[in-house]
Design a protein around this motif. Sequence first.
Motif, PDB file in Angstrom:
ATOM      1  N   LYS A   1       0.833  -1.189   0.000  1.00 33.21           N
ATOM      2  CA  LYS A   1       0.000   0.000   0.000  1.00 33.21           C
ATOM      3  C   LYS A   1       0.876   1.250   0.000  1.00 33.21           C
ATOM      4  O   LYS A   1       1.984   1.253   0.528  1.00 33.21           O
ATOM      5  CB  LYS A   1      -0.915   0.005   1.223  1.00 33.21           C
ATOM      6  CG  LYS A   1      -1.983  -1.085   1.187  1.00 33.21           C
ATOM      7  CD  LYS A   1      -2.959  -0.925   2.353  1.00 33.21           C
ATOM      8  CE  LYS A   1      -4.067  -1.946   2.267  1.00 33.21           C
ATOM      9  NZ  LYS A   1      -5.056  -1.769   3.371  1.00 33.21           N
ATOM     10  N   LEU A   2       0.338   2.312  -0.573  1.00 35.73           N
ATOM     11  CA  LEU A   2       1.062   3.571  -0.670  1.00 35.73           C
ATOM     12  C   LEU A   2       1.032   4.300   0.676  1.00 35.73           C
ATOM     13  O   LEU A   2      -0.047   4.637   1.166  1.00 35.73           O
ATOM     14  CB  LEU A   2       0.417   4.451  -1.742  1.00 35.73           C
ATOM     15  CG  LEU A   2       1.004   5.861  -1.905  1.00 35.73           C
ATOM     16  CD1 LEU A   2       2.392   5.788  -2.532  1.00 35.73           C
ATOM     17  CD2 LEU A   2       0.071   6.724  -2.757  1.00 35.73           C
ATOM     18  N   PRO A   3       2.181   4.567   1.288  1.00 38.41           N
ATOM     19  CA  PRO A   3       2.183   5.372   2.516  1.00 38.41           C
ATOM     20  C   PRO A   3       1.762   6.808   2.196  1.00 38.41           C
ATOM     21  O   PRO A   3       2.255   7.410   1.243  1.00 38.41           O
ATOM     22  CB  PRO A   3       3.639   5.319   2.981  1.00 38.41           C
ATOM     23  CG  PRO A   3       4.270   4.211   2.216  1.00 38.41           C
ATOM     24  CD  PRO A   3       3.531   4.130   0.909  1.00 38.41           C
ATOM     25  N   LEU A   4       0.849   7.343   2.984  1.00 36.68           N
ATOM     26  CA  LEU A   4       0.346   8.691   2.715  1.00 36.68           C
ATOM     27  C   LEU A   4       0.054   9.391   4.033  1.00 36.68           C
ATOM     28  O   LEU A   4      -0.593   8.826   4.921  1.00 36.68           O
ATOM     29  CB  LEU A   4      -0.918   8.635   1.856  1.00 36.68           C
ATOM     30  CG  LEU A   4      -1.458  10.008   1.427  1.00 36.68           C
ATOM     31  CD1 LEU A   4      -1.631  10.076  -0.077  1.00 36.68           C
ATOM     32  CD2 LEU A   4      -2.785  10.317   2.122  1.00 36.68           C
ATOM     33  N   THR A   5       0.514  10.636   4.153  1.00 37.31           N
ATOM     34  CA  THR A   5       0.255  11.453   5.332  1.00 37.31           C
ATOM     35  C   THR A   5      -0.792  12.510   4.991  1.00 37.31           C
ATOM     36  O   THR A   5      -0.633  13.265   4.030  1.00 37.31           O
ATOM     37  CB  THR A   5       1.538  12.143   5.821  1.00 37.31           C
ATOM     38  OG1 THR A   5       2.514  11.144   6.125  1.00 37.31           O
ATOM     39  CG2 THR A   5       1.263  12.959   7.068  1.00 37.31           C
ATOM     40  N   LEU A   6      -1.855  12.542   5.787  1.00 38.90           N
ATOM     41  CA  LEU A   6      -2.981  13.452   5.573  1.00 38.90           C
ATOM     42  C   LEU A   6      -3.214  14.255   6.844  1.00 38.90           C
ATOM     43  O   LEU A   6      -3.331  13.687   7.935  1.00 38.90           O
ATOM     44  CB  LEU A   6      -4.237  12.643   5.228  1.00 38.90           C
ATOM     45  CG  LEU A   6      -5.594  13.354   5.271  1.00 38.90           C
ATOM     46  CD1 LEU A   6      -5.707  14.376   4.154  1.00 38.90           C
ATOM     47  CD2 LEU A   6      -6.728  12.349   5.183  1.00 38.90           C
TER      48      LEU A   6
END
Length: 328
Positions: free
Chosen positions: A3-8
């Motif tokens: 899965k793509l690591p993403l910071t929101l």
Amino acid sequence: MHKLPLTLACGRYDRTQALIDGRVQPDGVDLTFLPLRPGETFWRMLNHGEFDASEMSLSSYTILRSEGDTRFIAIPVFPSRIFRHSALYVRSDASIESPEDLKGKRVGVGDYQMTAAVWVRGFLTHDYGVKPEDIVWVTGKPIHSIKPPTGLTLQSIPADTTLEAMLERGEIDALISVMIPRGFGKTVRRLFRDSRKVEIEYYRKTRIFPIMHTLVLKTELYKEKPWLAVSLYQAFCRARDIAHRSMYDTDALTVSLPWIIDEVEGTRGLFGPQLWDYSIEGSLPTLDALLAYLDEQKLSKRRMSVDELFVPNIGPGLAEYLHATGEA
């Protein structure tokens, strides 16, 4: 599957809580959700680009795009929507009783370009004939430096005070504030004494439910992975729908308001079944009005169109296709 690591970074709202606690996960994403207050989020994203995606002031974002700054691109998710007639405050003993009384007065606002202020100036102009140039504006430090609009009187807040304190001392006559002043109910009151009635009439007349914030992705990330916009959009819709189902539950109230069920039913009677729309087509009167106000108030470099703000791969077409094929 990787899965793509993403910071929101986004606010902690009922409509985002399922994303925060993990009940909703965007497809294909390993999400780190930072529940930050809006001001901090905007400052860190606009000035330092700290997050992959974030909640964003819709006016600041639109102004950036009008200037040719395309670092971010928006998804039609609107984490913050609120009527702003209730954001106009005056001293309790003031003789100011109507918006027209603000002509020639000193009005404080934390940031002249903030979305709430754009909405307030919009309805003052269009509904009450009070133009921005009719007022002396006392302002704080902007989140994004822009050239001040011509024809206005803008004054900075003295370094050793606050707008609330200036209102209390009578150094300004009114205040546009997204926060409820500490003196409210004692030394401070709303200009519109029955703001809810005024806001309901405004909605019935205009179909505008003011949008404050949208959701943005870094444009380079979107170009590399356009599927990410759809994944985030669908996740935000699922989280919102969970919140609405939970709120409308008479088994045991999930919101600490005794008449929340009546409130939901009454609001549905006014808005229809979707209380918090996440779509361009469902929010078009609101979006068109804000873009017109930004242009009229000389904040955007040119009149922007709605299509220039949002990713092109989110719209009614996919849902209509899946419904027609039976997959929805």
